[in-house]
Scaffold this active site. Structure first.
Site, short mmCIF file in Angstrom:
data_model
loop_
_atom_site.label_atom_id
_atom_site.label_comp_id
_atom_site.label_asym_id
_atom_site.label_seq_id
_atom_site.Cartn_x
_atom_site.Cartn_y
_atom_site.Cartn_z
N CYS A 172 0.81 -1.21 0.00
CA CYS A 172 0.00 0.00 0.00
C CYS A 172 0.85 1.27 0.00
O CYS A 172 2.07 1.22 0.14
CB CYS A 172 -0.91 0.00 1.22
SG CYS A 172 -1.83 -1.54 1.41
N GLY B 160 -1.40 1.00 -4.96
CA GLY B 160 -2.64 0.31 -4.61
C GLY B 160 -3.82 0.94 -5.31
O GLY B 160 -3.95 2.17 -5.30
N ASN C 93 1.42 0.12 5.77
CA ASN C 93 2.01 -0.51 4.59
C ASN C 93 2.91 -1.64 5.07
O ASN C 93 3.88 -1.40 5.78
CB ASN C 93 2.82 0.53 3.80
CG ASN C 93 3.58 -0.05 2.62
OD1 ASN C 93 4.60 0.47 2.21
ND2 ASN C 93 3.10 -1.16 2.07
N GLY C 94 2.58 -2.87 4.67
CA GLY C 94 3.38 -4.02 5.09
C GLY C 94 2.49 -5.17 5.52
O GLY C 94 1.27 -5.13 5.37
N CYS D 6 13.21 -3.93 1.21
CA CYS D 6 12.64 -4.73 0.12
C CYS D 6 13.25 -4.33 -1.22
O CYS D 6 13.02 -3.21 -1.70
CB CYS D 6 11.13 -4.56 0.08
SG CYS D 6 10.35 -5.42 -1.31
N TYR E 178 10.26 -3.12 -9.16
CA TYR E 178 8.91 -2.96 -9.71
C TYR E 178 8.09 -1.86 -9.07
O TYR E 178 7.51 -1.04 -9.76
CB TYR E 178 8.15 -4.28 -9.61
CG TYR E 178 6.71 -4.21 -10.09
CD1 TYR E 178 6.40 -4.33 -11.43
CD2 TYR E 178 5.67 -3.99 -9.19
CE1 TYR E 178 5.08 -4.25 -11.88
CE2 TYR E 178 4.35 -3.90 -9.63
CZ TYR E 178 4.06 -4.03 -10.96
OH TYR E 178 2.77 -3.95 -11.39
N ASP F 60 11.78 -6.98 -19.44
CA ASP F 60 10.73 -6.82 -18.44
C ASP F 60 11.34 -6.90 -17.05
O ASP F 60 12.47 -7.38 -16.88
CB ASP F 60 9.64 -7.88 -18.62
CG ASP F 60 8.28 -7.41 -18.09
OD1 ASP F 60 8.20 -6.28 -17.57
OD2 ASP F 60 7.31 -8.17 -18.19
N ASP F 61 10.57 -6.45 -16.07
CA ASP F 61 11.12 -6.37 -14.72
C ASP F 61 11.06 -7.70 -13.99
O ASP F 61 11.92 -7.99 -13.16
CB ASP F 61 10.38 -5.30 -13.91
CG ASP F 61 8.92 -5.65 -13.73
OD1 ASP F 61 8.51 -5.95 -12.61
OD2 ASP F 61 8.16 -5.66 -14.73
N CYS G 299 16.24 -7.30 1.67
CA CYS G 299 15.55 -8.59 1.69
C CYS G 299 15.49 -9.13 0.27
O CYS G 299 14.95 -8.47 -0.64
CB CYS G 299 14.15 -8.43 2.26
SG CYS G 299 13.21 -9.99 2.27
#
Length: 459
Positions: free
Chosen positions: A2, A28, A102-103, A237, A243, A346-347, A434
């Site tokens: 989010c 989102g 968010n998470g 992250c 992305y 592409d990603d 991560c």
């Protein structure tokens, strides 16, 4: 995954939150909401859909106040339903709180079961509500101590904004999974998931909220509390770079556009195919494709054109919606593709269904050869920290080797960026990111039992 946005000290806080959420819409598209305080009471408005669909001028005028918290959502925990839209507001002991999260909490199921056994009644299925239930149990200790206790109890990824009648509070998990930044605007403060939201309202970036930090903004200014020591192993992250974040944002201290271009340059070092030009799958592949073309010396073409009135296919909540969006979203330029050997950048490839549909469209447009390079390693493991990789069974790379994926997608060649190449391009070789969705090495234990109980530890 989010997006959250907060404002303190602006007489049109709701309008600023609206524009901030507009800038974060890519994070989102299922629901949007804003909660506002005038110093005495909190009002909120939420709805399903995009920011511009949920809010209009008349709605924003009703949200009067100088403090605001906003949220745009796609669901990873809890169904896509209005009751789960955020900010989520509750009243307890004559005080109202609104949270935007968010998470993903990794111990949410255990905490929820324990809280329900102790009499808590939940209104939603989102893990964010757990934070408010825990806060209510220790709220009498004051917001600083209460939030510290909550942060010692919850586990996983959380970048959060908490609205009270007279304060805006930001706090972030000790691993720093999700981005959260702090800015200033005309003497007030702004907190956002990404710096692109600050740019839109012309706020000045100050710094990131630190992992484990609580920032309390009130009438006396800003107060910072290091509630929990930052984890020795940071776990930012890396998929934000690949992305999710907008390319004009600075995330984790790096510009996303430059990182994505660097990913493409690394791809060109690792894989070369005999082709006529490089093209992206827009928009997520654009910047890696620029990098690949620069490094390889191949021409860059926009071989497919995106309909920008269609949302992001990855975050559509159902497969049927994703399939429809793919067909509507991208249209090949036949005159450019026909008879050509095409290299597509592409990603990522998650489930494989979207990529297969796109490759088929290029094949039908007359390409003689189609090669594809991906600017991250194969995604083989689920994410428990807020990205919609829910199970290994849905991840094509968890079940198939690269050669099998190449055949499934009907490609003449396929190459994924190596883990080492990705880390180098993201300047992430220090181990502070991560990468569990690629390696299966999770930075925290994914537990199934509850070893922390807020009432036992803090009677």
């Amino acid at each position: 995954m989010c997006g959250i946005f907060g404002v303190f000290g602006h007489r049109e806080a709701a309008k600023l939150a609206y524009f901030g959420l507009y800038a974060l819409q890519h994070r989102g598209q299922e629901s949007a909401g804003i909660a506002v305080s005038n110093g005495r009471e909190i009002r909120e408005h939420k709805g399903m859909g995009l920011v511009a669909e949920v809010f209009d001028e008349e709605t924003l005028v009703q949200l009067k106040g100088h403090i605001a918290v906003g949220h745009v959502r796609y669901s990873t925990t809890g169904a896509s339903a209005l009751k789960n839209a955020q900010p989520f507001c509750v009243t307890h002991s004559k005080h109202t709180y609104g949270i935007a999260h968010n998470g993903n909490l990794t111990n949410s199921r255990e905490l929820r079961e324990r809280l329900e056994a102790q009499g808590s009644i939940f209104q939603t299925t989102i893990d964010s509500e757990i934070i408010l239930h825990l806060l209510a149990k220790v709220a009498s200790r004051g917001i600083e101590e209460a939030l510290t206790i909550v942060m010692e109890t919850i586990e996983g990824a959380y970048s959060c904004l908490l609205l009270t009648e007279d304060k805006l509070i930001a706090f972030r998990d000790p691993h720093g999974f999700r981005p959260l930044c702090l800015g200033i605007l005309n003497g007030g403060y702004v907190v956002a998931s990404e710096t692109c939201a600050l740019d839109l309202i012309q706020a000045q970036y100050l710094r990131d909220i630190r992992p484990g930090e609580i920032v309390i903004i009130g009438k006396d200014g800003l107060q910072s509390i290091q509630a929990i020591p930052p984890s020795p192993r940071q776990a930012r992250c890396i998929f934000e770079f690949i992305y999710f974040a907008r390319p004009d944002s600075n995330v984790f201290g790096e510009n996303v556009y430059l990182i994505r271009r660097s990913l493409g340059e690394r791809l060109a070092e690792e894989a070369r195919f005999d082709c006529d030009f490089v093209m992206p799958f827009p928009d997520s592949g654009n910047y890696a494709a620029v990098g690949y073309a620069r490094a390889s010396g191949l021409p860059f073409e926009m071989g497919v054109i995106r309909n920008h009135y269609v949302g992001r296919t990855f975050i559509q909540p159902s497969q049927s919606m994703r399939d429809f969006s793919v067909r509507v979203k991208l249209n090949p330029v036949k005159e450019i593709i026909r008879g050509q050997r095409v290299l597509v950048v592409d990603d990522s490839i998650v489930r494989g269904t979207t990529s297969r549909t796109r490759v088929r469209a290029i094949r039908e447009a007359g390409a003689s050869k189609i090669y594809m390079v991906i600017s991250c390693p194969p995604i083989r493991f689920p994410c428990y920290f807020g990205i919609d990789f829910p199970s290994r069974g849905e991840l094509i790379a968890a079940r198939h080797q690269v050669e099998e994926i190449q055949r499934y997608l009907d490609l003449d060649g396929l190459h994924y960026l190596s883990l080492e190449g990705m880390l180098a391009a993201c300047r992430a070789e220090d181990g502070s990111f991560c990468t569990a969705c690629f390696t299966g090495q999770y930075p925290i234990e994914i537990r199934t039992d509850l070893s922390k109980n807020i009432l036992e530890r803090h009677p």
